[in-house]
Design a protein around this motif. Structure first.
Motif, PDB file in Angstrom:
ATOM      1  N   ILE A  93      37.645  21.862 -52.239  1.00 37.19           N
ATOM      2  CA  ILE A  93      36.640  20.882 -52.667  1.00 37.19           C
ATOM      3  C   ILE A  93      35.371  21.017 -51.831  1.00 37.19           C
ATOM      4  N   VAL A  94      34.259  21.246 -52.510  1.00 37.64           N
ATOM      5  CA  VAL A  94      32.948  21.347 -51.853  1.00 37.64           C
ATOM      6  C   VAL A  94      32.362  19.960 -51.645  1.00 37.64           C
TER       7      VAL A  94
ATOM      8  N   ASP B 136      24.422  29.622 -49.770  1.00 42.37           N
ATOM      9  CA  ASP B 136      24.618  29.633 -48.315  1.00 42.37           C
ATOM     10  C   ASP B 136      25.856  28.809 -47.985  1.00 42.37           C
ATOM     11  N   PRO B 137      27.045  29.414 -48.099  1.00 46.28           N
ATOM     12  CA  PRO B 137      28.288  28.649 -47.876  1.00 46.28           C
ATOM     13  C   PRO B 137      28.344  28.034 -46.486  1.00 46.28           C
ATOM     14  N   TRP B 138      28.851  26.804 -46.415  1.00 47.61           N
ATOM     15  CA  TRP B 138      29.010  26.143 -45.131  1.00 47.61           C
ATOM     16  C   TRP B 138      30.499  25.910 -44.850  1.00 47.61           C
TER      17      TRP B 138
ATOM     18  N   GLN C 123      23.877  25.318 -54.068  1.00 47.60           N
ATOM     19  CA  GLN C 123      23.543  25.373 -52.640  1.00 47.60           C
ATOM     20  C   GLN C 123      24.663  26.054 -51.857  1.00 47.60           C
ATOM     21  N   PHE C 124      25.897  25.702 -52.192  1.00 51.55           N
ATOM     22  CA  PHE C 124      27.029  26.271 -51.468  1.00 51.55           C
ATOM     23  C   PHE C 124      27.153  27.769 -51.725  1.00 51.55           C
TER      24      PHE C 124
ATOM     25  N   ARG D 192      26.564  15.358 -63.295  1.00 54.14           N
ATOM     26  CA  ARG D 192      26.885  16.780 -63.436  1.00 54.14           C
ATOM     27  C   ARG D 192      25.766  17.640 -62.852  1.00 54.14           C
ATOM     28  N   GLU D 193      24.521  17.224 -63.099  1.00 51.47           N
ATOM     29  CA  GLU D 193      23.379  17.986 -62.575  1.00 51.47           C
ATOM     30  C   GLU D 193      23.400  18.032 -61.055  1.00 51.47           C
ATOM     31  N   GLU D 194      23.725  16.885 -60.440  1.00 49.98           N
ATOM     32  CA  GLU D 194      23.810  16.830 -58.985  1.00 49.98           C
ATOM     33  C   GLU D 194      24.928  17.747 -58.483  1.00 49.98           C
ATOM     34  N   GLY D 195      26.039  17.790 -59.235  1.00 47.15           N
ATOM     35  CA  GLY D 195      27.143  18.672 -58.873  1.00 47.15           C
ATOM     36  C   GLY D 195      26.771  20.132 -58.965  1.00 47.15           C
ATOM     37  N   LEU D 196      26.023  20.483 -60.009  1.00 45.57           N
ATOM     38  CA  LEU D 196      25.564  21.864 -60.162  1.00 45.57           C
ATOM     39  C   LEU D 196      24.663  22.285 -59.010  1.00 45.57           C
TER      40      LEU D 196
END
Length: 350
Positions: free
Chosen positions: A37-38, A57-59, A53-54, A44-48
């Protein structure tokens, strides 16, 4: 549960059942199968956006081990750039007061420990408010990343701001300004009083920000509601604005053809107040503008738009023709209010 299909190995966005503030869960596929889970999103737009972003540049999503310092660093990279510079600086300074908790896993930090950073900072209401604001930002980010399940920052308190001691310009003082309108820098005070700009906002205005044909100025800083707002040019100060424009300087307000800083302007201001036997700060011009318009019965939405305040009456901030005309009408009420106040004073004296 509805799952949105995305490219292979990109991740997925699923809408959870039930009534939730953030019903969309954002997952990233793992090597060898399965998901991690990210975070969660309200739309949905915010999730996209979160998933994009992930992927760019994965965190680190080992949430159980993420410390306050690591979360703050990640928040500084991912979220802070979306805030205004002044807000970023304030939150950066506030973080220094959280040093005792830097290496603590964020999910283990309790409300009383957050409160201790506020109560023990040894500073006034402004710094306390900034620390509280920082915890609120970090909590929301941690909630988004599924590090925590509730925001302890909602329970925090800080010292309230003291009652304002600002004093508006009286009608007599406004008339005194007009009586000395031809003297150096008096025009800038009148522009302040009749437009409601902050000192930094007025000094930042360029000739390109002034539309004489439309009769407006565009500028503003500090908050989302305050940026790039439209303020009508009151008919009485229009000649002053035109003269400043004719000087051809890089800013609307210049000294010898060069921009001036807040500090330089405050020196000019102090000398002018001494000369006119007044005791006011530049910000009291803004206070005068709002107070007089409110007393004249100007539309609250129009006042908020011109001041750069968030208004409950504002559904959107698109300045259509009708709204602009309403703003101009509201701005002109300033003169009416000053005249009425002068008449009331004369009647009282009689």
């Amino acid at each position: 549960m509805f799952i949105t299909k995305l490219p292979n190995n990109y991740g997925s966005i699923s809408k959870l059942s039930g009534k939730r503030r953030r019903p969309y869960v954002v997952r990233k596929s793992k090597e060898g199968g399965g998901f991690t889970i990210v975070g969660y999103a309200a739309t949905r737009e915010e999730g996209l956006e979160l998933l994009a972003q992930f992927n760019r540049d994965p965190w680190d999503i080992d949430r159980a081990k993420l410390t306050l310092q690591q979360l703050y660093d990640l928040w500084t990279e991912k979220k802070a750039p979306k805030l205004g510079k002044a807000n970023q600086d304030s939150l950066r300074a506030a973080f220094k007061h959280c040093s005792a908790l830097l290496n603590r896993p964020y999910k283990e930090i309790k409300a009383f420990e957050m409160q201790d950073t506020i109560d023990g900072c040894g500073r006034g209401y402004s710094t306390q408010g900034a620390i509280k604001n920082l915890w609120n930002h970090l909590d929301k980010f941690a909630l988004e990343m599924d590090i925590i399940t509730r925001c302890y920052s909602d329970l925090l308190t800080s010292t309230a701001a003291p009652p304002t001691s600002r004093t508006v310009f009286t009608p007599g003082e406004v008339q005194t300004l007009w009586d000395h309108a031809g003297e150096p820098w008096v025009d800038t005070v009148l522009i302040f009083v009749y437009s409601g700009w902050r000192i930094s906002e007025l000094l930042a205005l360029t000739p390109a920000d002034v539309d004489l044909q439309a009769g407006t100025m565009k500028g503003g800083t500090k908050t989302k509601a305050g940026k790039n707002r439209i303020v009508p040019i009151h008919s009485r100060i229009r000649p002053m604005v035109e003269r400043r424009m004719a000087e051809g300087g890089p800013q609307l307000i210049c000294s010898k053809g060069k921009p001036i800083s807040d500090q330089q302007y405050r020196r000019f201001w102090a000398e002018l107040m001494d000369t006119l036997h007044m005791k006011h700060t530049p910000h009291e011009c803004r206070h005068t503008f709002e107070t007089r318009l409110d007393s004249a019965g100007a539309n609250r939405k129009c006042i908020d738009l011109m001041m750069g305040h968030v208004s409950k009456d504002v559904g959107n901030r698109v300045y259509n023709h009708k709204t602009l005309e309403e703003l101009k009408t509201a701005a002109q009420l300033f003169t009416l209010c000053v005249k009425l106040a002068s008449v009331e004073k004369l009647l009282e004296e009689k």
